[in-house]
Design an enzyme around this catalytic site. Structure first.
Site, PDB file in Angstrom:
ATOM      1  CB  CYS A   1      -0.951  -0.008   1.190  1.00 37.29           C
ATOM      2  SG  CYS A   1      -2.149  -1.360   1.095  1.00 37.29           S
ATOM      3  CB  THR A   2       3.987   2.159   1.760  1.00 36.48           C
ATOM      4  OG1 THR A   2       3.365   2.043   3.040  1.00 36.48           O
ATOM      5  CG2 THR A   2       4.968   3.313   1.764  1.00 36.48           C
TER       6      THR A   2
END
Length: 153
Positions: free
Chosen positions: A47-48
């Site tokens: 997600c980062t």
């Protein structure tokens, strides 16, 4: 639950953003193309990468007259921390009850254990122009969304 697919009208929703402000989809619908991406969790590795990739391509999305909106189940506070930590320059919405995720019919992955990662490109007519579903190809969501927006010009 109605399945959202290419050609469907985007479901109308409202959620709080990372600053605690109420975001209403109808206020931007028809004014800009939209890239609405659902992601599993703030600050997880995939997600980062995805969030930072959207950040890094922000100008390209702006050139395509598109607004980026990230949605996950974490709190506004979690989103604000995530946005500050990674200098995210776009809207993150808090869907704590997963109601909007369900409204879009975003499937879970890995035997239902992880919330799905799906990106929707919405044209100015409010229709889904494209959707990309891949849990493991996080950065490809950005490339695919940009490609579609450039084809829509």
């Amino acid at each position: 639950m109605k399945k959202i697919e290419v050609g469907s009208k985007v479901p109308i929703f409202k959620l709080n953003d990372q600053n605690g402000e109420l975001f209403k989809l109808e206020t931007v619908l028809g004014r800009k193309n939209l890239v609405i991406y659902f992601y599993p969790k703030d600050d997880s590795p995939g997600c980062t990468k995805e969030a930072c990739s959207f950040r890094d391509q922000f100008e390209a999305f702006a050139d395509a007259d598109a607004m980026i909106i990230g949605i996950s189940a974490q709190s506004e506070e979690s989103h604000l921390e995530f946005a500050k930590k990674h200098r995210l320059n776009y809207t993150l919405l808090s869907d704590t009850g997963n109601k909007v995720r369900q409204l879009f019919g975003v499937p879970a992955s890995f035997f239902g254990l992880i919330p799905g990662r799906v990106t929707y490109v919405v044209n100015k007519e409010g229709e889904i122009a494209y959707l990309f579903n891949s849990q493991i190809q996080a950065e490809k969501h950005v490339d695919e969304a940009l490609r579609i927006l450039q084809e829509m010009r």
